[in-house]
Design an enzyme around this catalytic site. Structure first.
Site: not given
Ligand code: PNS
Length: 176
Positions: A20, A93
């Site tokens: 993050h 991702r």
């Protein structure tokens, strides 16, 4: 500034990870203002309360002057409109994230055609990290350093310590 470019990075951040933080740093360079927006009243039972997650996020972005931490309820598309933002930021991702994220981006575009979703690919070193895995490792007393910022690792360790039973639970061995 006449028309600041404002973006919203929404999520659960339970807990915030180095993945993050990587996305936050990249997005903060691209936009004039980045609002990291924590979802209130998620159906998921959180590990950290909303206030705890907001405090952790504030700690880990304290060096980024154009990043704000906020909370939101209801539809993200409405919150983005209310904040006069034009973009939503999300990290991707891999392929598994992509399908879910694309569907969410299309739904949000349908609800608020004025906004776009910008996807960031976290850098290779942190691309494998997920909050779910971090919670799992922490629940078993495993090491989370290198997966989350130090402040979050400390908070997870404190949480694990508080949850540890006071009396050690040792199995009584049968006398042979
Ligand atoms: O970190 P998460 O849990 O993947 O974040 C999900 C989040 C908060 C971005 C998403 O659940 C959301 O935007 N919720 C608000 C409700 C909403 O707007 N739903 C319709 C669009 S999918």
């Amino acid at each position: 500034m006449a028309n600041p470019r404002v973006a919203v990075f929404p999520g659960s951040f339970d807990p915030p990870t180095l993945g993050h933080l990587d996305v936050i740093r990249r997005a903060a360079r691209m936009f004039d203002r980045l609002v990291v927006a924590l979802l209130e009243n998620s159906s998921k039972q959180p590990c950290f309360s909303l206030d705890e997650r907001a405090a952790l996020l504030r700690t880990i972005v304290s060096d980024l002057r154009n990043v704000e931490i906020d909370t939101f309820g209801g539809l993200l598309a409405d919150y983005v409109r209310a904040r006069k933002a034009t973009a939503v930021v999300r990290g991707i991702r891999g392929a598994t994230d992509f399908d879910y994220e694309r569907q969410m981006a299309e739904t949000n575009r349908h609800l608020n055609p004025a906004m776009d979703t910008v996807f960031f690919a976290p850098s290779g070193a942190v691309a494998h990290i997920s909050s779910t895995r971090v919670r799992e490792i922490a629940a078993h007393g495993g090491p989370v350093h290198g997966l989350v910022p130090e402040a979050v690792a400390d908070a997870l360790a404190a949480r694990a310590g508080a949850n540890r039973p006071r009396t050690p639970q040792t199995k009584k061995r049968k006398q042979s």
